[in-house]
Design an enzyme around this catalytic site. Structure first.
Site, short mmCIF file in Angstrom:
data_model
loop_
_atom_site.label_atom_id
_atom_site.label_comp_id
_atom_site.label_asym_id
_atom_site.label_seq_id
_atom_site.Cartn_x
_atom_site.Cartn_y
_atom_site.Cartn_z
N TYR A 177 20.75 -29.95 19.40
CA TYR A 177 22.06 -29.46 18.97
C TYR A 177 21.92 -28.10 18.29
CZ TYR A 177 26.43 -29.04 16.38
OH TYR A 177 27.61 -28.56 15.86
N SER A 204 31.35 -23.52 7.03
CA SER A 204 32.23 -23.85 8.14
C SER A 204 33.18 -24.98 7.76
CB SER A 204 31.40 -24.27 9.36
OG SER A 204 32.22 -24.80 10.37
N GLN A 228 34.83 -20.25 6.44
CA GLN A 228 35.28 -20.03 7.82
C GLN A 228 36.27 -21.11 8.21
OE1 GLN A 228 32.81 -19.35 11.75
NE2 GLN A 228 33.31 -21.51 11.55
N TYR A 233 38.46 -23.09 10.95
CA TYR A 233 38.90 -23.50 12.28
C TYR A 233 40.42 -23.66 12.20
CZ TYR A 233 34.51 -24.59 14.71
OH TYR A 233 33.31 -24.51 15.37
N ARG A 277 27.82 -27.98 26.92
CA ARG A 277 26.44 -28.03 26.43
C ARG A 277 25.75 -29.27 26.97
NH1 ARG A 277 28.74 -26.71 20.38
NH2 ARG A 277 29.69 -24.72 20.96
N LYS A 306 36.04 -13.58 13.24
CA LYS A 306 34.71 -13.82 13.82
C LYS A 306 34.84 -14.26 15.27
CE LYS A 306 30.52 -16.57 13.05
NZ LYS A 306 30.40 -17.24 14.36
N HIS A 345 29.16 -16.79 19.30
CA HIS A 345 28.90 -18.15 18.83
C HIS A 345 27.46 -18.57 19.13
CE1 HIS A 345 31.60 -21.19 17.02
NE2 HIS A 345 30.66 -22.06 17.38
N ARG A 361 26.72 -20.16 22.55
CA ARG A 361 27.08 -21.57 22.72
C ARG A 361 28.43 -21.77 23.40
NH1 ARG A 361 24.20 -25.14 19.53
NH2 ARG A 361 25.96 -26.46 18.94
#
Length: 387
Positions: free
Chosen positions: A34, A116, A137, A139, A174, A261, A285, A288
């Protein structure tokens, strides 16, 4: 003469790659994959660092040199180095208590730590550790009520900088995480349990600190969610796609510095300027999200050249060492951030990992500045070799 003295890091691990190898040995495979992986075929993950390392610096050996300083002024604060700790989700999955370890190290070294929304410590706890110096940060939530409450909490925690994320309109594809059951919704397979049993230190520390949770989001989550319900909650609660109409009310509400960002082209940089933002972080990112995209150093160079006098331009993704920091700053960035490098350090060395990694990066960057005869970080663009 010529030797590096006063080493403030563990000499057994004098590079980020050393930390990466040790981290791989110490944490379960699903957690390492991960952390370490990109998306699809990892093309952009690898290209990020490879293309940063194509940047060459020009040294000047004959002339007076009064010494080099890493101190860098950013948004009214003078940091002790031109790099910070980037926001990383699920940090406690990779090493128990990781965000608190890194926040403490960042505070002690006077560099920024960015928490985050989906990390495993709360805004309030990280603010306490950093005496209100940590960045946050966001979301973007689907509901304005939730957005407003999180912003109020960040303001009450004295976060000086709010970072809004624009490069996750969808979750990256991923393959490793899908195989390991870490896609949404996640699951714990027999294979993952066997991996945990093979990493007793990680397992014991996880027992001590408890199963990692999205601590900042706890007040908004129904109690006793199973893993499937958690995945559904996250999908319903957050909308990753940003636009001007979503950013405008945040700009109106947030009185501190506001940074976007995930900027990857000049058009989005222009929009950020038009919206009155204070800074942008050129980022993909960490490779990713979009395997078919550019590496970060390419748009960074163009954006810094065109807009560096209108907005503070920073960069993350692909930066793995002190020389990489120097290359990025020479290419026009005013500041840099790293995520994986610090997580490798914590996964490798536990409570000492944050201090070790920051000290290592400082030593590497200091050596580069001294070698090229650059006295201040802001002068590194004069040393880029254009060939």
């Amino acid at each position: 003469m010529g030797r590096i003295t006063n080493i403030a890091f563990n000499p057994k691990y004098p590079s980020i790659e050393d930390l990466r190898r040790r981290a791989q040995r110490k944490i379960p495979k699903f957690a390492f994959e991960y952390l370490d992986g990109g998306c699809n075929e990892d093309v952009n993950l690898n290209k990020n660092t490879e293309e940063i390392r194509k940047v060459e610096l020009q040294p000047y050996y004959l002339g007076e040199h009064k010494g080099s300083s890493l101190k860098t002024e950013l948004f009214g604060h003078t940091y002790d180095a031109p790099f910070g700790i980037a926001p990383v989700g699920l940090q406690g999955l990779m090493w128990p208590n990781a965000p608190e370890i890194l926040a403490k190290a960042a505070f002690e070294h006077n560099v920024p730590f960015v928490l985050s929304t989906v990390s495993t410590s709360s805004i309030e706890r990280i603010s306490e550790i950093t005496e209100g110096r940590a960045w946050f940060q966001l979301y973007h939530p689907t509901e304005n009520r939730l957005r407003d409450d999180i912003l109020k909490r960040a303001e009450a925690a004295h976060c000086p900088v709010l970072v809004i994320l624009c490069d996750v309109p969808t979750f990256g594809f991923r393959p490793r995480d899908i195989r390991n059951g870490l896609a949404m919704p996640p699951k714990m397979s027999v294979r993952n349990i066997v991996q945990i049993l093979g990493k007793p230190e990680w397992a014991m520390k996880t027992l001590v600190h408890g199963q990692p949770n999205f601590e900042t989001l706890k007040p908004y989550m129904p109690k006793n969610l199973d893993l499937k319900q958690l995945g559904k909650f996250m999908d319903q609660t957050f909308s990753g796609r940003l636009n001007e109409e979503k950013i405008k009310p945040i700009r109106d509400m947030w009185k501190g510095k506001l940074v976007l960002k995930g900027v990857a082209n000049e058009a989005d940089a222009e929009k950020a300027i038009d919206l009155g933002l204070d800074g942008i972080i050129v980022s993909n990112h960490g490779g990713r999200q979009l395997d078919a995209g550019e590496s970060t150093i390419r748009p960074l160079t163009r954006i810094a050249h065109s807009y560096g006098d209108k907005i503070t331009v920073m960069m993350d993704s692909g930066i793995r060492s002190g020389p990489d920091v120097a290359r990025t700053l020479a290419s026009g960035a005013k500041f840099t951030f790293m995520g994986r490098s610090f997580m490798y350090g914590v996964a490798a060395l536990g409570n000492q990992g944050g201090n070790h990694t920051i000290s290592l990066l400082k030593a590497e960057l200091q050596q580069v500045l001294e070698q090229v005869c650059c006295e201040e970080v802001k002068d590194l663009p004069r040393h880029i070799f254009k060939g």
